[in-house]
Motif scaffolding. Sequence first.
Motif, PDB file in Angstrom:
ATOM      1  N   UNK A 159       0.829  -1.207   0.000  1.00 36.91           N
ATOM      2  CA  UNK A 159       0.000   0.000   0.000  1.00 36.91           C
ATOM      3  C   UNK A 159       0.864   1.257   0.000  1.00 36.91           C
ATOM      4  N   UNK A 160       1.946   1.264   0.771  1.00 41.62           N
ATOM      5  CA  UNK A 160       2.829   2.425   0.806  1.00 41.62           C
ATOM      6  C   UNK A 160       3.491   2.660  -0.551  1.00 41.62           C
ATOM      7  N   UNK A 161       3.866   1.577  -1.232  1.00 46.19           N
ATOM      8  CA  UNK A 161       4.504   1.734  -2.538  1.00 46.19           C
ATOM      9  C   UNK A 161       3.531   2.270  -3.588  1.00 46.19           C
ATOM     10  N   UNK A 162       2.238   2.001  -3.401  1.00 43.84           N
ATOM     11  CA  UNK A 162       1.240   2.550  -4.326  1.00 43.84           C
ATOM     12  C   UNK A 162       1.267   4.066  -4.314  1.00 43.84           C
ATOM     13  N   UNK A 163       1.341   4.628  -3.113  1.00 40.00           N
ATOM     14  CA  UNK A 163       1.286   6.089  -2.971  1.00 40.00           C
ATOM     15  C   UNK A 163       2.665   6.733  -2.960  1.00 40.00           C
ATOM     16  N   UNK A 164       3.701   5.929  -2.860  1.00 40.63           N
ATOM     17  CA  UNK A 164       5.069   6.453  -2.839  1.00 40.63           C
ATOM     18  C   UNK A 164       5.936   5.639  -3.800  1.00 40.63           C
ATOM     19  N   UNK A 165       5.631   5.698  -5.095  1.00 41.78           N
ATOM     20  CA  UNK A 165       6.357   4.844  -6.045  1.00 41.78           C
ATOM     21  C   UNK A 165       7.861   5.059  -6.033  1.00 41.78           C
ATOM     22  N   UNK A 166       8.290   6.264  -5.691  1.00 36.48           N
ATOM     23  CA  UNK A 166       9.722   6.536  -5.645  1.00 36.48           C
ATOM     24  C   UNK A 166      10.443   5.693  -4.610  1.00 36.48           C
ATOM     25  N   UNK A 167       9.732   5.325  -3.546  1.00 38.00           N
ATOM     26  CA  UNK A 167      10.340   4.519  -2.483  1.00 38.00           C
ATOM     27  C   UNK A 167      10.580   3.076  -2.928  1.00 38.00           C
ATOM     28  N   UNK A 172      15.818   4.378  -3.650  1.00 37.92           N
ATOM     29  CA  UNK A 172      15.217   4.521  -2.319  1.00 37.92           C
ATOM     30  C   UNK A 172      14.816   3.194  -1.689  1.00 37.92           C
ATOM     31  N   UNK A 173      15.097   2.083  -2.354  1.00 38.40           N
ATOM     32  CA  UNK A 173      14.676   0.796  -1.814  1.00 38.40           C
ATOM     33  C   UNK A 173      15.270   0.544  -0.435  1.00 38.40           C
ATOM     34  N   UNK A 174      16.553   0.869  -0.259  1.00 37.44           N
ATOM     35  CA  UNK A 174      17.169   0.657   1.046  1.00 37.44           C
ATOM     36  C   UNK A 174      16.465   1.497   2.113  1.00 37.44           C
ATOM     37  N   UNK A 175      16.116   2.729   1.770  1.00 35.70           N
ATOM     38  CA  UNK A 175      15.449   3.595   2.737  1.00 35.70           C
ATOM     39  C   UNK A 175      14.087   3.023   3.140  1.00 35.70           C
ATOM     40  N   UNK A 261       7.611   7.552   4.346  1.00 36.87           N
ATOM     41  CA  UNK A 261       6.691   7.642   3.199  1.00 36.87           C
ATOM     42  C   UNK A 261       5.329   8.163   3.638  1.00 36.87           C
ATOM     43  N   UNK A 262       4.624   8.804   2.720  1.00 35.02           N
ATOM     44  CA  UNK A 262       3.282   9.323   3.028  1.00 35.02           C
ATOM     45  C   UNK A 262       2.291   8.170   3.127  1.00 35.02           C
ATOM     46  N   UNK A 263       1.320   8.360   4.021  1.00 34.87           N
ATOM     47  CA  UNK A 263       0.330   7.322   4.284  1.00 34.87           C
ATOM     48  C   UNK A 263      -1.025   7.712   3.711  1.00 34.87           C
ATOM     49  N   UNK A 264      -1.662   6.770   3.055  1.00 40.89           N
ATOM     50  CA  UNK A 264      -3.074   6.941   2.706  1.00 40.89           C
ATOM     51  C   UNK A 264      -3.904   6.539   3.922  1.00 40.89           C
TER      52      UNK A 264
END
Length: 924
Positions: A159-167, A172-175, A261-264
């Motif tokens: 779910x986080x990757x949906x809203x924060x594709x850069x992560x 940014x994968x390590x972060x 990361x931003x949360x929905x």
Amino acid sequence: MNAVEIESAISDLAQQPFDPAEFPYAFLEAFGNKATTIKRLRSGTSNKSDFSGSWGGVLQTNNIHIAVADSGAVTQTLAALKASPATVRAKAKFVLATDGEMLEAEELESGETVACKYEEFPDHFGFFLPLAGISTVKQVRESSFDIRATSRLNRLYVELLKDNPGWGTEEQRHEMNHFMARLIFCFFAEDTDIFAGSGLFTDTVSEMSARDSANTHDVISEIFRAMNTRQEEHAAANIPRWVGKFPYVNGGLFSGSVDVPRFSKIARSYLLHIGSLDWTQINPDIFGSMIQAVADDEERGALGMHYTSVPNILKVLNPLFLDELREKLEEAGDNSRKLLNLRNRMAKIRVFDPACGSGNFLVIAYKHMREIEAEINQRRGEPNRPTDIPLTNFRGIELRDFSAEVARLALIIAEYQCDLHYRGKKLALAEFLPLSSDNWITCGNALRLDWLSICPPTGTGVKLQADDLFELPLDQAQIDFENEGGETYICGNPPYKGNARKTDEQKADLKFLLDGKFEKWGLLDYVCGWFIKAFEFAKTTPTKFAFVATNSIAQGQHVSNFWKPLFDKGLRFFFAVRSFKWSNLAAHDAGVTVVIIGSDLARGIASLFDGDSKLQTHNINGYLLPQQNYWVSAVAKPISGIQPMIKGNYYGLSEHLLMDPNKMLELKARGVPESHIKRFYGSTEVINAKARYCLWFEEDPENEILELADLRARMKAGVDKRKKSKDAVSNGMVKRPHQFREMNTGKQNTIAVPVVSSENRDFLPVDLLGKDAVMSNKCFALFDAPLWNFSLVASRLHWVWIGTVCVRMRTDFSYSNTLGWNTFPVPTLTEKNKADLSRCAENILLAREAHFPATIADLYDPEKMPENLREAHEQNDEVLERIYIGRRFKNDTERLEKLFELYTKMSAEAPSKVSINKKARRKA
């Protein structure tokens, strides 16, 4: 469905309003039953229930009997299901009853039960996993929490990757992975009183973040910042008062960037649900191996299958060193001095896993050593003594950064849990924070790193530039380490990867290690790299090492090509575990077949484990047999002077020549001569009598024949396909589309030997075929050979030889003419011997014929083998074995001893029969 998917479905079911009419079907659907199966149960077609309660019952044969009870009558309903004749007739494994308020179930074979509130039954989902064909072990049933936690963390991650594709990008994968490690620590800490106040993290996020989740990331970021700041520095750092209760954690876990990361709204809800779980139940033994899949795109599809059972890991660790420590503990008794010496010794033991993944080998080693130490302290009257066993003695190398972080975190959690168990909560909490910033898990390629710098011999400093424990991945360890007089035990479960499955990078790794040191190193399994590195390590400092590997490493050319050079340099096996399934959480008993090999450079008694048996022996050879060392190499010609065996015809790029029985009848009806249509045999066709046919043209087909049916179009399709293949062009196959690459066939008959066959049969599934048989490359063939050759292949002697010297596919036999037939030692046979063996072969074939149309698969089922056929084989073995030693062999061990003795003598007397490896070198 895998275990995590099932947990998710069960949890969703428990959260929905209880529907008594639908519950049984919804429950079965959650365990992976298909819609057609559910439909048949609903209609009554397959529902075998005889329960007559208000809602009836649902009984699925060989699975479960379910009934919805009247309110308050769950226990009585369960008893009725258990006593039901239908339950017995349908061989149900489980019975389950619920009224929507309570739920009770029983596994009928073991008598284990579950009784809980209805909404809590997902906590026990591991109990029901056999309903989905998933084999479970006790540790999984007792640790359903780990699977539930993994499932929820996975939902949050996605779910986080949906809203924060850069992560999710490489940058940014390590972060992102580091953020997940921080969350896991917070959930664990708030439920174990590491944070003052139960639920501190989850409650703070819930109270301080808006319901629309707009500031959730800011709230979590401030919490992380507080845990990286000493309490006395909060004011100077402008730490908000509402995070003042969070302790200073240090250890690098919360240092560096505190970006979140931003949360929905959905992601925030997932986070709060994860926090509501009881994280005191976390089991670092297996949690790490599951959670590592959350952050891996390729592995996430198999989420929940990354479970390695503790008993299997102990098959490595116990004989490697834990059993010996327990023996010393037993010898010490209550002798205070001996106990102290053992404790001091354990404080210097290092356990090094150079393929540590999420650290489960290290965690289990640590917990068992702490258990031994606790017993020492108890006997010495020092029950609350701090541990002398440092986490930094449990070293690891892991390629993936998130797995390395999880390994460190799992060890930290294991340390706290051990302190809690052996010293009590007060002392455990007093010494837990702040975390140490030492780094003892190295992130990098184990086959490229210098193991001696990561786990140095004695008194060697390895400190590099300062860097925090959970910061960016490192390629070296960072601890000034003194270990005078200490021991090192290397262990693990490295990636196996046979030749065909290795990536270009993995091939390059082996070239880096093995090129110039081993013949045909490119054919070796990837796991060989770890054995080589451990061997080199052991030459520098006294070390014992043990790795899990696929059983192919103790078969075929691995034995002579890989182990012989190492044995010549002093290696030996001091223990080994013969082939078994390395089980996981996959359905239907999936799991690779492995062996465990423990090695060192010392001499002494060795232990060989096979199933539940343990044998003490002076030597374990490369085939994992308790015998002297033998080295069987592939050779181009039979050492016994028997007829050469040829592999069948390669049929790749020749599909246009193949046909099923219907097509064969059609071609015959349209005038294609029978002389150009033959039976086509591979392993399946021989063993299961599957009918398959092929076109056979020894010369160019005439135009008149090509005009029949669709033959010309078939040949054109073959040309078009072959033109795309360099192999077909180089072998001239494009110019002769009417033929296979090879055109070998018998003039009178063919003895066919399938390449792959089950080891469960007591004899190899050899067959005698007529002159119209064409062999594919899935079979080996003796063309027009005397019948006594059939007797040799069908014998128990040959079965034992093939099962030992040839490679296996899992546990199945994988036949080889150069390794199996050409090396098979056969004494010089007289004409009478040959006549006797021919008669035995005839008797076997006649016994089979008496059971026509039974297939070889039918006839050689060990449970159903006809008595007359078994007697024919027994007579064949009697005749053949008397040729070897004048009597029947006592057992397979004696058979192998004689065969290896003969092989050694015959191969030495046949220098002209040069090995394939030597021929290849001369041609090169």
